[in-house]
Design an enzyme around this catalytic site. Sequence first.
Site, short mmCIF file in Angstrom:
data_model
loop_
_atom_site.label_atom_id
_atom_site.label_comp_id
_atom_site.label_asym_id
_atom_site.label_seq_id
_atom_site.Cartn_x
_atom_site.Cartn_y
_atom_site.Cartn_z
N ASP A 3 0.85 -1.20 0.00
CA ASP A 3 0.00 0.00 0.00
C ASP A 3 0.88 1.26 0.00
OD1 ASP A 3 -2.76 1.34 0.59
OD2 ASP A 3 -1.42 2.13 2.13
N LYS A 20 1.40 4.31 -2.96
CA LYS A 20 1.39 5.76 -2.71
C LYS A 20 2.72 6.38 -3.12
CE LYS A 20 -1.86 4.94 1.06
NZ LYS A 20 -1.96 4.61 2.49
N1 HSE Z 1 -4.83 1.17 4.70
C1 HSE Z 1 -4.38 2.50 4.46
C2 HSE Z 1 -3.50 2.91 5.63
C3 HSE Z 1 -5.56 3.41 4.33
O1 HSE Z 1 -3.49 2.21 6.63
O2 HSE Z 1 -2.82 3.89 5.52
C4 HSE Z 1 -5.25 4.70 3.69
O3 HSE Z 1 -4.76 4.56 2.40
#
Ligand code: HSE
Length: 451
Positions: free
Chosen positions: A217, A221
Amino acid sequence: MGGRVSPESPKGRGTFRDAIGIGLIGFGTVGTGVVRILMEKGELLKERLGAQLELVRIADVDLVRPRDVQVDASLLTTDAMEAIHHPQVDVVVELVGGIEPAKSFILEALGAGKPVVTANKALLAEAGEEILRALEETGVDLGFEASVAGGIPILKALREGLVANTISCIYGIINGTANYVLTMMERERLSFQEALANAQAEGYAEADPTLDISGMDAAHKAAILATMAFGRYFKAQEIYVEGIDRVDSKDILYAQELGYRVKLLAIIKGGDRVEIRVHPTMIPLDHSLAKVEGVFNAVYVEGDGVGPTMFYGRGAGEMPTASAVVADVVDIARDLLKGVGRRVPPFSYDKLDREVALKPMDEVVTRYYMRFTAQDRPGVLSKISGILASRHISIESVIQKGRREEGTVPVVMMTHEATERDVREALEEIDRLDVIGRKTVLIRVEDGGGW
Ligand code: HSE
């Protein structure tokens, strides 16, 4: 509120609108937050925008699950096409997540000439080519502020506020779940599993929390941030990623003793070749990023004109993320109301065609924390340091922790700067020694440069 378009505009641009219609696809955590904002802040938004934001359709595959907001049943549909093609929908908000069907929904909306707002970092970072092509061909707008660092307007800052700067580096704590887990492991001495369960209960984690824990994740980003900063489409698959799943609470404590804190950091560095990596990183306890705790995110950006800047806030959760979604809707609505089309390119650059190479991970230079699990007998340290020296890795400090585990002791070393290739090859050799009991723990250290 129908009839938004009238033939006469007081500004003489052909159309006059008194409302901007929204088609929302995905009525989950963030979708609920968006609906809540539109209901509770409708008047404030109208005062700021000069027009009403009107929910026209809300599409979700599950209309039965109870939500915390009450909406008129006539708005609800299981057919996403209704939320896209309804004649009163001016902006489509995609909050489904994942690659498909989200990608098809976005392409459908762009093809129909309708601007889209999304929080979908996985789609943009893993399979964004078709979306970028559609943006180029249609000239329609795409807002994705919510895709990076939740409520922090970091993309707008990079795209607009810092447009005059060459970006030299970005350091980001951009996964709230991972930061929460690491904070709870250190501060509350919770186990990894307990801390993760808490983050999930709070709604911070992805539907599949392995994306948070594996670092993927954050890599999504980081790819979006790098694309915005350097004008070339970077894919998450190109980025070196390590998650927090192998971070041991022992190393968190040793790091503290050495004056460091372990954070899952996205590191982006500019130059002839761009460096992008995501991994657990030791940063000095007195750096501002080390003080970012729990679900909070922070992005440190250095530009040549502005110098160091830091953006801090909630990086996940219903309302912070919804706040960013609605901000994008308002930006797009402003353009629609003025009839100016897409005023600001989504990724800051007019075209994403800059020739920027990615530095291979093997050539990255940094400092390292190494924890060897070694037999406690004469000559062991010299064997380890001999192999390190043969690969030009210079040791800054060594601590032998006196805690014996099954005949072995932890030996912690901090190194000076070395290349990834040398470190990887040295550890492969060291871990083959019969005096080494377990795979060596390696954590990269960032504490130099322009911090
Ligand atoms: N799962 C992501 C986090 C949510 O914990 O940052 C926001 O993108």
